[in-house]
Design a protein around this motif. Structure first.
Motif, PDB file in Angstrom:
ATOM      1  N   VAL A   1       0.860  -1.181   0.000  1.00  0.00           N
ATOM      2  CA  VAL A   1       0.000   0.000   0.000  1.00  0.00           C
ATOM      3  C   VAL A   1       0.897   1.232   0.000  1.00  0.00           C
ATOM      4  O   VAL A   1       1.654   1.452   0.950  1.00  0.00           O
ATOM      5  N   VAL A   2       0.798   2.001  -1.058  1.00  0.00           N
ATOM      6  CA  VAL A   2       1.695   3.145  -1.262  1.00  0.00           C
ATOM      7  C   VAL A   2       0.882   4.434  -1.346  1.00  0.00           C
ATOM      8  O   VAL A   2      -0.019   4.555  -2.176  1.00  0.00           O
ATOM      9  N   LEU A   3       1.197   5.383  -0.497  1.00  0.00           N
ATOM     10  CA  LEU A   3       0.575   6.705  -0.546  1.00  0.00           C
ATOM     11  C   LEU A   3       1.494   7.650  -1.296  1.00  0.00           C
ATOM     12  O   LEU A   3       2.688   7.738  -0.985  1.00  0.00           O
ATOM     13  N   ILE A   4       0.935   8.352  -2.291  1.00  0.00           N
ATOM     14  CA  ILE A   4       1.717   9.263  -3.127  1.00  0.00           C
ATOM     15  C   ILE A   4       1.092  10.645  -3.075  1.00  0.00           C
ATOM     16  O   ILE A   4      -0.104  10.800  -3.390  1.00  0.00           O
ATOM     17  N   THR A   5       1.859  11.644  -2.702  1.00  0.00           N
ATOM     18  CA  THR A   5       1.355  13.015  -2.783  1.00  0.00           C
ATOM     19  C   THR A   5       1.739  13.611  -4.140  1.00  0.00           C
ATOM     20  O   THR A   5       2.685  13.164  -4.788  1.00  0.00           O
ATOM     21  N   GLY A   6       0.982  14.623  -4.557  1.00  0.00           N
ATOM     22  CA  GLY A   6       1.207  15.173  -5.892  1.00  0.00           C
ATOM     23  C   GLY A   6       0.939  14.137  -6.960  1.00  0.00           C
ATOM     24  O   GLY A   6       1.625  14.069  -7.979  1.00  0.00           O
TER      25      GLY A   6
ATOM     26  N   VAL B   1      -0.808  19.621   0.700  1.00  0.00           N
ATOM     27  CA  VAL B   1       0.179  19.180   1.687  1.00  0.00           C
ATOM     28  C   VAL B   1       0.633  20.309   2.609  1.00  0.00           C
ATOM     29  O   VAL B   1       1.166  20.046   3.695  1.00  0.00           O
ATOM     30  N   SER B   2       0.454  21.553   2.197  1.00  0.00           N
ATOM     31  CA  SER B   2       0.842  22.670   3.060  1.00  0.00           C
ATOM     32  C   SER B   2      -0.159  22.894   4.188  1.00  0.00           C
ATOM     33  O   SER B   2       0.108  23.632   5.134  1.00  0.00           O
ATOM     34  N   ASP B   3      -1.312  22.240   4.111  1.00  0.00           N
ATOM     35  CA  ASP B   3      -2.351  22.314   5.133  1.00  0.00           C
ATOM     36  C   ASP B   3      -2.220  21.080   6.023  1.00  0.00           C
ATOM     37  O   ASP B   3      -2.626  19.982   5.651  1.00  0.00           O
ATOM     38  N   GLU B   4      -1.655  21.262   7.201  1.00  0.00           N
ATOM     39  CA  GLU B   4      -1.350  20.110   8.061  1.00  0.00           C
ATOM     40  C   GLU B   4      -2.588  19.299   8.406  1.00  0.00           C
ATOM     41  O   GLU B   4      -2.562  18.060   8.368  1.00  0.00           O
ATOM     42  N   ALA B   5      -3.668  19.972   8.742  1.00  0.00           N
ATOM     43  CA  ALA B   5      -4.888  19.249   9.115  1.00  0.00           C
ATOM     44  C   ALA B   5      -5.419  18.436   7.944  1.00  0.00           C
ATOM     45  O   ALA B   5      -5.862  17.289   8.105  1.00  0.00           O
ATOM     46  N   ALA B   6      -5.361  19.015   6.743  1.00  0.00           N
ATOM     47  CA  ALA B   6      -5.899  18.334   5.564  1.00  0.00           C
ATOM     48  C   ALA B   6      -5.083  17.102   5.201  1.00  0.00           C
ATOM     49  O   ALA B   6      -5.648  16.032   4.921  1.00  0.00           O
TER      50      ALA B   6
ATOM     51  N   ALA C   1       4.804  15.726  -3.707  1.00  0.00           N
ATOM     52  CA  ALA C   1       4.183  17.008  -4.057  1.00  0.00           C
ATOM     53  C   ALA C   1       5.182  18.159  -3.926  1.00  0.00           C
ATOM     54  O   ALA C   1       5.934  18.241  -2.947  1.00  0.00           O
ATOM     55  N   GLY C   2       5.176  19.032  -4.918  1.00  0.00           N
ATOM     56  CA  GLY C   2       6.069  20.183  -4.882  1.00  0.00           C
ATOM     57  C   GLY C   2       5.695  21.196  -5.935  1.00  0.00           C
ATOM     58  O   GLY C   2       4.949  20.890  -6.868  1.00  0.00           O
TER      59      GLY C   2
ATOM     60  N   ASN D   1       6.938  22.765  -0.486  1.00  0.00           N
ATOM     61  CA  ASN D   1       8.061  21.858  -0.721  1.00  0.00           C
ATOM     62  C   ASN D   1       8.705  21.326   0.542  1.00  0.00           C
ATOM     63  O   ASN D   1       9.247  20.217   0.545  1.00  0.00           O
ATOM     64  N   VAL D   2       8.679  22.110   1.609  1.00  0.00           N
ATOM     65  CA  VAL D   2       9.344  21.687   2.848  1.00  0.00           C
ATOM     66  C   VAL D   2       8.323  21.284   3.912  1.00  0.00           C
ATOM     67  O   VAL D   2       8.308  20.143   4.369  1.00  0.00           O
ATOM     68  N   LEU D   3       7.454  22.217   4.300  1.00  0.00           N
ATOM     69  CA  LEU D   3       6.446  21.866   5.294  1.00  0.00           C
ATOM     70  C   LEU D   3       5.528  20.760   4.785  1.00  0.00           C
ATOM     71  O   LEU D   3       5.083  19.902   5.563  1.00  0.00           O
ATOM     72  N   GLY D   4       5.262  20.755   3.478  1.00  0.00           N
ATOM     73  CA  GLY D   4       4.414  19.711   2.918  1.00  0.00           C
ATOM     74  C   GLY D   4       5.014  18.328   3.099  1.00  0.00           C
ATOM     75  O   GLY D   4       4.305  17.363   3.406  1.00  0.00           O
ATOM     76  N   VAL D   5       6.323  18.220   2.909  1.00  0.00           N
ATOM     77  CA  VAL D   5       7.001  16.941   3.135  1.00  0.00           C
ATOM     78  C   VAL D   5       6.936  16.572   4.614  1.00  0.00           C
ATOM     79  O   VAL D   5       6.631  15.426   4.973  1.00  0.00           O
ATOM     80  N   PHE D   6       7.227  17.542   5.478  1.00  0.00           N
ATOM     81  CA  PHE D   6       7.160  17.286   6.919  1.00  0.00           C
ATOM     82  C   PHE D   6       5.766  16.826   7.336  1.00  0.00           C
ATOM     83  O   PHE D   6       5.605  15.828   8.043  1.00  0.00           O
TER      84      PHE D   6
END
Length: 273
Positions: free
Chosen positions: A9-14, A62-67, A89-90, A113-118
């Motif tokens: 099971v792989v989760l991919i952002t972007g 991804v920049s929205d932590e709650a989302a 995602a970037g 790019n940074v907070l989204g990865v975190f």
């Protein structure tokens, strides 16, 4: 030998387009199940419809932590677990000097790019701990070397590289593996938009440097990186040799540090075992 990707099971952002979508298609073709995360509902829903029951779409910026935290939790609930997370995602702004860049532009790029990865990795860690899974953070050759006119992007990818390599040391005692993808210019709309007004400069670069690599090359590299739980992934492939001297000593340090008893004790003390 069994394919380690089958049923993973792989989760991919972007995941809605470009590299993320190519990776999703390749993984499903290899028997994986994919959680597709993107901020644009139409694109990610269309890809999920194309890929069928082996996939599911989740909309989040991804920049929205709650989302993104909610999307990761929903994906884990839908599939029953998470084995791999690809923090892909970037964004990349059109080429501009530092003097031409506003603080608002710089901040937004770092948010994604940074907070989204975190945010993505942080939300996924509890699930990956259960599966002793694998994290792949997508950086860039710009995460290792300076490039003029895209300093904001370079700064963000240096941050992703440093974050992922530090995370690798922290997670070494837990069984979670961490990889970093280093890509050159990949033939995506994002890259074309970013270098459009300096395309003649890129075209004048010697040999393969001036030619964008196909999305397929990046997709293949990520899929093979997942299969091997690789610490480093490269596209085009010649970057591996070209960047070797910038990674050598640091790579040894990462491996040794992750095995140090003090590091293991610290991680266990934080409840990550």
């Amino acid at each position: 030998m069994a394919d380690s990707i089958v049923d993973a099971v792989v989760l991919i952002t972007g995941a809605g387009q470009g590299i993320g979508a190519d990776v999703a298609r390749k993984l499903v073709a290899r028997g994986a199940r994919v959680a597709l995360v993107d901020r644009v509902a139409d694109t990610v829903d269309a890809l999920a419809a194309e890929l069928g029951g082996a996939s599911a779409a989740f909309v989040a910026d991804v920049s929205d932590e709650a989302a993104i935290t909610a999307a990761v939790a929903a994906a884990a609930e839908h599939f029953g677990r998470l084995d791999v997370v690809v923090a892909n995602a970037g964004v990349m702004d059109p080429s501009a000097t530092v003097a031409q860049t506003t603080s608002k532009q710089f901040a937004r790029l770092l948010e994604v790019n940074v907070l989204g990865v975190f945010h993505t990795v942080h939300a996924a860690l509890p699930y990956l701990a259960e599966s002793r899974g694998y994290v792949l953070c997508v950086s860039s050759v710009a995460g290792l070397v300076p490039v003029p006119t895209i300093a904001s992007y370079v700064a963000s990818k240096h941050a992703v590289d440093g974050f992922a390599r530090s995370l690798r040391i922290e997670l070494a005692p837990t069984g979670i593996a961490v990889g970093v993808a280093y890509f050159g210019v990949i033939d995506t709309p994002m890259a074309h938009n970013a270098i459009a007004h300096v395309a003649d400069i890129w075209a004048a670069m010697p040999g393969p440097i001036g030619r964008p690599a196909p999305v397929d090359a990046a997709g293949k590299a990520i899929v093979e990186g997942i299969a091997r739980r690789s610490s480093s992934v490269y596209a085009p492939s010649w970057l591996a040799g070209a960047l070797a001297t910038t990674r050598g000593a640091a790579g040894i340090y990462e491996k040794v540090s992750g095995l140090h008893p003090a590091v293991r004790a610290l991680v266990r003390g934080k409840g990550n075992n």
